[in-house]
Design a protein around this motif. Sequence first.
Motif, mmCIF file in Angstrom:
data_model
loop_
_atom_site.group_PDB
_atom_site.id
_atom_site.type_symbol
_atom_site.label_atom_id
_atom_site.label_comp_id
_atom_site.label_asym_id
_atom_site.label_seq_id
_atom_site.Cartn_x
_atom_site.Cartn_y
_atom_site.Cartn_z
ATOM 1 N N ALA A 108 0.928 -1.219 -0.011
ATOM 2 C CA ALA A 108 0.055 -0.183 -0.014
ATOM 3 C C ALA A 108 0.785 1.221 0.089
ATOM 4 C CB ALA A 108 -0.780 -0.050 1.392
ATOM 5 N N ALA A 109 1.854 1.151 0.639
ATOM 6 C CA ALA A 109 2.781 2.497 0.881
ATOM 7 C C ALA A 109 3.442 2.676 -0.653
ATOM 8 C CB ALA A 109 3.976 2.263 1.757
ATOM 9 N N GLU A 110 3.695 1.588 -1.264
ATOM 10 C CA GLU A 110 4.282 1.755 -2.661
ATOM 11 C C GLU A 110 3.186 2.405 -3.587
ATOM 12 O OE1 GLU A 110 7.224 1.521 -4.208
ATOM 13 O OE2 GLU A 110 7.817 1.044 -2.222
ATOM 14 N N ALA A 111 1.980 1.904 -3.401
ATOM 15 C CA ALA A 111 0.610 2.331 -4.345
ATOM 16 C C ALA A 111 0.404 3.762 -3.975
ATOM 17 C CB ALA A 111 -0.405 1.483 -4.010
ATOM 18 N N LEU A 112 0.599 4.281 -2.673
ATOM 19 C CA LEU A 112 0.064 5.516 -2.229
ATOM 20 C C LEU A 112 1.028 6.664 -2.644
ATOM 21 C CD1 LEU A 112 -1.449 4.764 1.345
ATOM 22 C CD2 LEU A 112 -2.747 5.882 -0.670
ATOM 23 N N LYS A 113 2.514 6.297 -3.070
ATOM 24 C CA LYS A 113 3.428 7.212 -3.293
ATOM 25 C C LYS A 113 3.368 8.300 -2.251
ATOM 26 C CE LYS A 113 4.015 5.753 -8.051
ATOM 27 N NZ LYS A 113 2.876 4.975 -8.349
ATOM 28 N N LEU A 114 3.516 7.946 -1.005
ATOM 29 C CA LEU A 114 3.385 9.149 0.234
ATOM 30 C C LEU A 114 4.608 9.919 0.521
ATOM 31 C CD1 LEU A 114 2.616 6.624 3.036
ATOM 32 C CD2 LEU A 114 4.495 6.230 1.188
ATOM 33 N N THR A 115 5.815 9.524 -0.261
ATOM 34 C CA THR A 115 6.857 10.378 0.103
ATOM 35 C C THR A 115 7.013 11.838 0.022
ATOM 36 O OG1 THR A 115 8.254 9.745 -1.562
ATOM 37 C CG2 THR A 115 8.131 8.003 0.107
ATOM 38 N N ALA A 116 7.930 12.519 0.441
ATOM 39 C CA ALA A 116 7.975 13.611 0.189
ATOM 40 C C ALA A 116 8.529 14.028 -1.201
ATOM 41 C CB ALA A 116 9.213 14.550 1.080
ATOM 42 N N HIS A 117 9.403 13.083 -1.926
ATOM 43 C CA HIS A 117 9.765 13.076 -3.267
ATOM 44 C C HIS A 117 8.524 12.995 -4.249
ATOM 45 C CE1 HIS A 117 12.512 12.845 -6.707
ATOM 46 N NE2 HIS A 117 11.914 11.538 -6.854
ATOM 47 N N ASP A 118 7.816 11.767 -3.920
ATOM 48 C CA ASP A 118 6.724 11.605 -4.486
ATOM 49 C C ASP A 118 5.736 12.684 -4.727
ATOM 50 O OD1 ASP A 118 7.028 8.809 -4.972
ATOM 51 O OD2 ASP A 118 6.471 8.501 -3.067
ATOM 52 N N ILE A 119 5.400 13.515 -3.678
ATOM 53 C CA ILE A 119 4.549 14.474 -3.549
ATOM 54 C C ILE A 119 4.714 15.727 -4.256
ATOM 55 C CG2 ILE A 119 3.187 16.058 -1.737
ATOM 56 C CD1 ILE A 119 2.845 13.495 0.029
ATOM 57 N N GLU A 120 6.352 15.904 -4.128
ATOM 58 C CA GLU A 120 6.961 17.058 -4.791
ATOM 59 C C GLU A 120 6.598 16.883 -6.010
ATOM 60 O OE1 GLU A 120 11.151 17.292 -4.627
ATOM 61 O OE2 GLU A 120 10.987 19.527 -4.429
ATOM 62 N N LYS A 121 6.620 15.672 -6.889
ATOM 63 C CA LYS A 121 6.590 15.425 -8.091
ATOM 64 C C LYS A 121 5.244 15.716 -8.684
ATOM 65 C CE LYS A 121 8.369 11.307 -8.979
ATOM 66 N NZ LYS A 121 8.940 10.214 -9.636
ATOM 67 N N LEU A 122 4.285 15.877 -7.834
ATOM 68 C CA LEU A 122 3.046 16.115 -8.369
ATOM 69 C C LEU A 122 2.764 17.564 -8.579
ATOM 70 C CD1 LEU A 122 0.389 14.361 -5.786
ATOM 71 C CD2 LEU A 122 0.826 13.589 -8.187
ATOM 72 N N GLY A 123 3.717 18.450 -8.218
ATOM 73 C CA GLY A 123 3.816 19.894 -8.245
ATOM 74 C C GLY A 123 2.603 20.812 -7.863
ATOM 75 N N CYS A 124 1.626 20.396 -7.216
ATOM 76 C CA CYS A 124 0.738 21.398 -6.570
ATOM 77 C C CYS A 124 0.523 21.057 -5.452
ATOM 78 C CB CYS A 124 -0.537 20.942 -7.601
ATOM 79 S SG CYS A 124 -1.184 19.521 -7.688
ATOM 80 N N VAL A 125 0.877 20.253 -4.676
ATOM 81 C CA VAL A 125 0.523 19.950 -3.112
ATOM 82 C C VAL A 125 1.454 20.690 -1.982
ATOM 83 C CG1 VAL A 125 0.019 18.272 -1.330
ATOM 84 C CG2 VAL A 125 -0.838 17.874 -3.713
ATOM 85 N N ILE A 126 2.948 20.725 -2.291
ATOM 86 C CA ILE A 126 3.917 21.061 -1.466
ATOM 87 C C ILE A 126 4.821 21.988 -2.155
ATOM 88 C CG2 ILE A 126 3.881 19.227 0.358
ATOM 89 C CD1 ILE A 126 6.522 18.165 -1.105
ATOM 90 N N ASP A 127 5.489 22.877 -1.373
ATOM 91 C CA ASP A 127 6.278 23.943 -2.225
ATOM 92 C C ASP A 127 7.761 23.538 -1.994
ATOM 93 O OD1 ASP A 127 4.231 26.288 -2.303
ATOM 94 O OD2 ASP A 127 3.733 25.431 -0.485
ATOM 95 N N GLU A 128 8.150 22.895 -0.978
ATOM 96 C CA GLU A 128 9.419 22.732 -0.896
ATOM 97 C C GLU A 128 9.785 21.415 -0.118
ATOM 98 O OE1 GLU A 128 11.955 26.145 -0.156
ATOM 99 O OE2 GLU A 128 13.672 24.871 0.059
ATOM 100 N N VAL A 129 10.824 20.554 -0.318
ATOM 101 C CA VAL A 129 11.361 19.459 0.566
ATOM 102 C C VAL A 129 12.662 20.124 1.304
ATOM 103 C CG1 VAL A 129 12.324 17.157 0.405
ATOM 104 C CG2 VAL A 129 10.392 17.957 -1.199
ATOM 105 N N ILE A 130 12.306 19.822 2.753
ATOM 106 C CA ILE A 130 13.479 20.385 3.398
ATOM 107 C C ILE A 130 14.357 19.155 3.547
ATOM 108 C CG2 ILE A 130 14.288 21.385 5.519
ATOM 109 C CD1 ILE A 130 11.204 22.247 5.780
ATOM 110 N N PRO A 131 15.894 19.513 3.363
ATOM 111 C CA PRO A 131 16.867 18.297 3.551
ATOM 112 C C PRO A 131 16.960 17.967 5.228
ATOM 113 C CG PRO A 131 17.815 20.212 2.548
ATOM 114 C CD PRO A 131 16.539 20.642 2.683
ATOM 115 N N GLU A 132 17.248 16.804 5.387
ATOM 116 C CA GLU A 132 17.731 16.319 6.599
ATOM 117 C C GLU A 132 19.240 15.736 6.727
ATOM 118 O OE1 GLU A 132 14.984 13.252 8.131
ATOM 119 O OE2 GLU A 132 13.204 14.296 7.269
ATOM 120 N N PRO A 133 19.869 15.643 7.856
ATOM 121 C CA PRO A 133 20.979 15.365 8.015
ATOM 122 C C PRO A 133 21.346 13.766 7.333
ATOM 123 C CG PRO A 133 20.230 16.318 10.028
ATOM 124 C CD PRO A 133 19.200 16.340 9.019
#
Lengths: 282, 317
Positions: B242-267
Motif C-alpha cells: 500500500a505504501a508503494e501504491a500511495l506514493k506518500l513520500t516527500a519526493h513523490d508528492i513534490e513530483k505532483l507539483g501542486c501540493v507542497i512547495d519545498e522539500v527540506i533536506p535532513e542530515p
Amino acid sequence: MAWFKKTKAPIVPVETKKVKMPEGVWRKCPHCNEIIYAKEIERNQNVCPKCDYHFRISARERIALVLDDGSFTERDATMQSVDFLEFKDGMRYRDRISAAIKKSGLNDAVLWGEGTIDALPVVVAMFDFSFMGGSMGAVVGEKVTRAAEKALENRCPCLVFSSSGGARMQESILSLMQMAKTSAALSRLKEAGLPYISVLTDPTTGGVTASFAMLGDINMAEPRALIGFAGPRVIEQTIRQKLPEGFQRSEYLLEHGMVDMIVRRPEMKSRLSQILRIFMKQ
Amino acid sequence: MQFYLEFEKPLVALEQKLNELRAYSTDEVDFSGEIEKLEKKAEKLRREIFSNLSRWQLTQLARHINRPFTLDFVKHIFTDWFEVHGDRNYRDDPALVCGFARFDGEPCAVIGHQKGRDTKEKVYRNFGMPNPEGYRKALRIMQMAEQFGLPVFTFVDTPGAFPGIGAEERGQAEAIARNLREMAALKVPIIVTVTGEGGSGGALAVAVGNRVLMMQHAVYSVISPEGCAAILWKDGTKGEEAAEALKLTAHDIEKLGCVIDEVIPEPLGGAHVDHEAAAEMVRICLKKHLDELKQLSPDELREQRYQKLRAMTIIKE
C-alpha cells in the motif's frame, strides 16, 4: 433381522412447479426484512412503506425529488478522473474508473448544476454512491468547489447532498487536499452571506464528513443514515469495545448536536424551500 | 533511548566496532588508521542505505521514535516559547500543542502534533492522535494569531485523528472541517511543515497554509498504508504494498507539483541522528518563506492560499 420393517414406500416429494418471478419485482427492505412490491417502494419515493427505511437513491432520482421538474441544467458532465499515480491494488485505478463509468452510467461520483426549488434558483451537487462508493477524488472535489463558486457568482444558495465512503484512496494525497479546497470555497460563500445547506444521506463518512458535509449553515440528515468520520469497524478495532446502540446514526448525531434536523424524504423539498426562503428573505 | 530500524542495523554494527576501537585506543596502541578506514566505510554505507530507501522504509523512518517532535523543534528554532492549553469547551488535548514564541526575534504562534518517547508519555500524548478538542484549541490559537497579526507555524506529525467513541460524539468531523474552512480565510501567514507522519484528516486540520513544506523523510497521505491495505487489499499486513501504491513520500508528492512547495533536506542518516542540525535546516527554510509572505497584504495572503488549493486539481475535462 431388523426389529422394525418399513411397510410403506417412503413418501416421494411431489414435483411442484416453481413459480418463476421476474427479477426486480419484489425488494427486500434491509431494515425490517419485509418483502415489498418494488413499484410500491418507488411510488413511496424509495422509502419503505412498512418501516420508513430510506433506500439509497441515485443522484438523478434525488434531482427529480428536490428540484422543480425540468429545471436542472448539469455542468461539467464530461469531467473524468485521471489515474495520475498509476495506482494498483489487484486492479488498476484506470480500469476501476472505466468499470464504474460503464456500470453507473455516470462519469464520476457527483453531478452538479443549476436548478430551482419552488422557483427559487439554487446550485446543487448530488452524490451518487453507486460510483466507487461516492468516494471523493479530484473530480468530486472540483465539482463541489465549482458548485460553491457558481452559487457565489449567481448570489444564490448552494446545496450539497452527500453520500460517500470518504476520500478516494487511489488519488492518495490529492484526494485529501479536496477536503481543504471544498471547505475554502465554502468560506467564501459564508463571507458573502449566502446560505449553504448540507444534506447528509446514508452513508456519509470519512473525508466528506470532515469537510463540506459538516459545514452547512443547516446540516440536514435523512432518517437513520450512517454519518461519521472514522468507520464503526475501525473504532471497534481500536478501542476493542462494542459500540453503543444507534452509534453514528442521524438520530444519534441530532442528540449530540451535530445536525440541525432529520427530514424524511417526502418532506425534503418543502422543508428546503421553507428554509431557503427564510435565509434569502423572500 | 536507543532504537534502530531494521535497515539501520548494519550501520549500528559498524558504529559499535568504531566505538570499541576508540575505547581501546591508548597512547601505546594506535588504531587511528583502522578507525579512519571504518569511519569512511560507515559513511559510505550510510549514504548507500539512505539513498535507496523504499517507501515503506521511509514510512518507518517518518515514525522513528527518536525523530524530532514539535517540542524539539520549538526548543531549537524558537525563543520565548510559552504553551497555552485548552479549547475553552471541554478539555486540553496534549496530542496537539499550541503556544506563542519568537521566530528570529519576531512574535509568532506555533501549533503542532506531539508524540511521546516512553510508554507513559506516549499514552499521555495519545500517540500523537488528536481529539476534537485539539483541533478546536488549534483554531482558537490561530484566531488569536490573527487578532494580534502574528504568523502561524504548524508542525505536522500524527498517525491521524483518534478513532474513538468520544471523538465521534464530540464531532471530530465538524472540528476538522471547521479548521479547514477557517484556515482558508485566515488573514495572517500560515507556514506548514510536515515533519514526520502526515496522517489524513488529523494532519490536514492544521495543514492548510500559504506554504506547505515537507521534510525529506516525512510522509503524507490520505490514509495510513496499513489502513489502506486493510480496505483495498483486505489485509492490514500488506502495508508495504500500500505504501508503494500511495506514493506518500516527500519526493513523490513534490513530483505532483501542486501540493507542497519545498522539500527540506535532513542530515545524512535522518533527522533523528541530529536534532539540532535538522532543526537548523528547517529554520533556514521557514525564514525564507516567511520573508516572502511578509510582502503580502492580508487579502493577498488569503487569495494566495485559495489559489494554491484551487490548483490541486488533476482531472480530464
